[in-house]
Design a protein around this motif. Sequence first.
Motif, PDB file in Angstrom:
ATOM      1  N   PRO A  40       7.099  -0.787   8.552  1.00 18.27           N
ATOM      2  CA  PRO A  40       7.532   0.382   7.768  1.00 18.27           C
ATOM      3  C   PRO A  40       8.825   0.134   6.986  1.00 18.27           C
ATOM      4  O   PRO A  40       8.976   0.597   5.863  1.00 18.27           O
ATOM      5  N   LYS A  41       9.746  -0.618   7.553  1.00 22.61           N
ATOM      6  CA  LYS A  41      10.988  -0.935   6.835  1.00 22.61           C
ATOM      7  C   LYS A  41      10.681  -1.783   5.606  1.00 22.61           C
ATOM      8  O   LYS A  41      11.309  -1.629   4.563  1.00 22.61           O
ATOM      9  N   GLY A  42       9.711  -2.668   5.737  1.00 27.15           N
ATOM     10  CA  GLY A  42       9.310  -3.492   4.607  1.00 27.15           C
ATOM     11  C   GLY A  42       8.662  -2.672   3.509  1.00 27.15           C
ATOM     12  O   GLY A  42       8.888  -2.921   2.321  1.00 27.15           O
ATOM     13  N   ARG A  73       9.248   0.503   2.906  1.00 25.92           N
ATOM     14  CA  ARG A  73      10.351   1.259   2.291  1.00 25.92           C
ATOM     15  C   ARG A  73      11.100   0.365   1.306  1.00 25.92           C
ATOM     16  O   ARG A  73      11.359   0.753   0.162  1.00 25.92           O
ATOM     17  N   TRP A  74      11.440  -0.846   1.717  1.00 31.34           N
ATOM     18  CA  TRP A  74      12.165  -1.783   0.862  1.00 31.34           C
ATOM     19  C   TRP A  74      11.373  -2.068  -0.413  1.00 31.34           C
ATOM     20  O   TRP A  74      11.914  -2.031  -1.517  1.00 31.34           O
ATOM     21  N   MET A  75      10.089  -2.347  -0.247  1.00 27.12           N
ATOM     22  CA  MET A  75       9.254  -2.700  -1.389  1.00 27.12           C
ATOM     23  C   MET A  75       9.128  -1.530  -2.374  1.00 27.12           C
ATOM     24  O   MET A  75       9.247  -1.716  -3.587  1.00 27.12           O
ATOM     25  N   LEU A  76       8.906  -0.324  -1.874  1.00 26.28           N
ATOM     26  CA  LEU A  76       8.765   0.835  -2.754  1.00 26.28           C
ATOM     27  C   LEU A  76      10.081   1.201  -3.434  1.00 26.28           C
ATOM     28  O   LEU A  76      10.105   1.558  -4.615  1.00 26.28           O
ATOM     29  N   GLU A  77      11.190   1.089  -2.714  1.00 25.22           N
ATOM     30  CA  GLU A  77      12.491   1.376  -3.323  1.00 25.22           C
ATOM     31  C   GLU A  77      12.812   0.336  -4.389  1.00 25.22           C
ATOM     32  O   GLU A  77      13.375   0.654  -5.432  1.00 25.22           O
ATOM     33  N   ARG A  78      12.448  -0.904  -4.147  1.00 25.51           N
ATOM     34  CA  ARG A  78      12.664  -1.974  -5.115  1.00 25.51           C
ATOM     35  C   ARG A  78      11.804  -1.737  -6.364  1.00 25.51           C
ATOM     36  O   ARG A  78      12.271  -1.891  -7.490  1.00 25.51           O
ATOM     37  N   ALA A  79      10.552  -1.363  -6.171  1.00 25.59           N
ATOM     38  CA  ALA A  79       9.671  -1.079  -7.308  1.00 25.59           C
ATOM     39  C   ALA A  79      10.191   0.122  -8.095  1.00 25.59           C
ATOM     40  O   ALA A  79      10.150   0.126  -9.328  1.00 25.59           O
ATOM     41  N   HIS A  80      10.698   1.116  -7.406  1.00 29.59           N
ATOM     42  CA  HIS A  80      11.229   2.307  -8.064  1.00 29.59           C
ATOM     43  C   HIS A  80      12.460   1.958  -8.891  1.00 29.59           C
ATOM     44  O   HIS A  80      12.634   2.458 -10.004  1.00 29.59           O
ATOM     45  N   ALA A  81      13.288   1.074  -8.376  1.00 27.37           N
ATOM     46  CA  ALA A  81      14.506   0.685  -9.080  1.00 27.37           C
ATOM     47  C   ALA A  81      14.203  -0.107 -10.356  1.00 27.37           C
ATOM     48  O   ALA A  81      15.000  -0.112 -11.286  1.00 27.37           O
ATOM     49  N   ARG A  82      13.058  -0.775 -10.400  1.00 24.27           N
ATOM     50  CA  ARG A  82      12.713  -1.604 -11.562  1.00 24.27           C
ATOM     51  C   ARG A  82      12.089  -0.811 -12.696  1.00 24.27           C
ATOM     52  O   ARG A  82      11.858  -1.348 -13.765  1.00 24.27           O
ATOM     53  N   THR A  83      11.779   0.426 -12.480  1.00 25.61           N
ATOM     54  CA  THR A  83      11.083   1.198 -13.501  1.00 25.61           C
ATOM     55  C   THR A  83      11.591   2.622 -13.538  1.00 25.61           C
ATOM     56  O   THR A  83      12.101   3.132 -12.554  1.00 25.61           O
ATOM     57  N   GLU A  84      11.437   3.255 -14.671  1.00 24.51           N
ATOM     58  CA  GLU A  84      11.794   4.666 -14.758  1.00 24.51           C
ATOM     59  C   GLU A  84      10.672   5.540 -14.228  1.00 24.51           C
ATOM     60  O   GLU A  84      10.869   6.697 -13.918  1.00 24.51           O
ATOM     61  N   ASP A  85       9.482   4.981 -14.132  1.00 24.26           N
ATOM     62  CA  ASP A  85       8.330   5.713 -13.606  1.00 24.26           C
ATOM     63  C   ASP A  85       8.257   5.474 -12.103  1.00 24.26           C
ATOM     64  O   ASP A  85       7.946   4.381 -11.661  1.00 24.26           O
ATOM     65  N   PRO A  86       8.543   6.498 -11.263  1.00 27.55           N
ATOM     66  CA  PRO A  86       8.587   6.297  -9.814  1.00 27.55           C
ATOM     67  C   PRO A  86       7.218   6.268  -9.141  1.00 27.55           C
ATOM     68  O   PRO A  86       7.111   6.420  -7.949  1.00 27.55           O
ATOM     69  N   SER A  87       6.156   6.039  -9.915  1.00 32.38           N
ATOM     70  CA  SER A  87       4.828   6.034  -9.319  1.00 32.38           C
ATOM     71  C   SER A  87       4.629   4.795  -8.449  1.00 32.38           C
ATOM     72  O   SER A  87       5.337   3.796  -8.581  1.00 32.38           O
ATOM     73  N   LEU A  88       3.665   4.866  -7.597  1.00 36.78           N
ATOM     74  CA  LEU A  88       3.337   3.771  -6.703  1.00 36.78           C
ATOM     75  C   LEU A  88       2.791   2.592  -7.494  1.00 36.78           C
ATOM     76  O   LEU A  88       1.956   2.774  -8.372  1.00 36.78           O
ATOM     77  N   PRO A  89       3.241   1.357  -7.195  1.00 30.39           N
ATOM     78  CA  PRO A  89       2.708   0.198  -7.909  1.00 30.39           C
ATOM     79  C   PRO A  89       1.238  -0.019  -7.561  1.00 30.39           C
ATOM     80  O   PRO A  89       0.762   0.436  -6.525  1.00 30.39           O
ATOM     81  N   PRO A  90       0.507  -0.747  -8.423  1.00 32.59           N
ATOM     82  CA  PRO A  90      -0.903  -1.016  -8.144  1.00 32.59           C
ATOM     83  C   PRO A  90      -1.074  -1.776  -6.824  1.00 32.59           C
ATOM     84  O   PRO A  90      -0.192  -2.507  -6.392  1.00 32.59           O
ATOM     85  N   ALA A  91      -2.239  -1.612  -6.206  1.00 27.13           N
ATOM     86  CA  ALA A  91      -2.501  -2.211  -4.891  1.00 27.13           C
ATOM     87  C   ALA A  91      -2.319  -3.720  -4.892  1.00 27.13           C
ATOM     88  O   ALA A  91      -1.788  -4.291  -3.935  1.00 27.13           O
ATOM     89  N   TYR A  92      -2.736  -4.408  -5.968  1.00 29.30           N
ATOM     90  CA  TYR A  92      -2.604  -5.865  -5.982  1.00 29.30           C
ATOM     91  C   TYR A  92      -1.140  -6.284  -5.948  1.00 29.30           C
ATOM     92  O   TYR A  92      -0.790  -7.304  -5.355  1.00 29.30           O
ATOM     93  N   MET A  93      -0.250  -5.480  -6.551  1.00 31.82           N
ATOM     94  CA  MET A  93       1.178  -5.801  -6.498  1.00 31.82           C
ATOM     95  C   MET A  93       1.735  -5.558  -5.104  1.00 31.82           C
ATOM     96  O   MET A  93       2.554  -6.329  -4.615  1.00 31.82           O
TER      97      MET A  93
END
Length: 64
Positions: free
Chosen positions: A28-30, A32-52
């Motif tokens: 779960p910590k991983g 959280r880290w991955m989603l927060e990192r993806a959110h920081a890279r984009t202005e769109d806070p949507s969930l990244p695609p499954a393959y990513m």
Amino acid sequence: MRDEHSKLDELLSDPMVQLVMQRDRVNPKGVRWMLERAHARTEDPSLPPAYMVARECWEHGLCS
């Protein structure tokens, strides 16, 4: 960010989500880290695609 953080806390604390993560051996910590990192890279806070998500998970040893 506080609102997004509380939604993420709510999602990760859901018993069904916890069971699926446990079954899939996902940290779960991983997640959280991955989603927060993806959110920081984009202005769109949507969930990244499954393959990513899968690629990040394996590259960082978050999934086994």
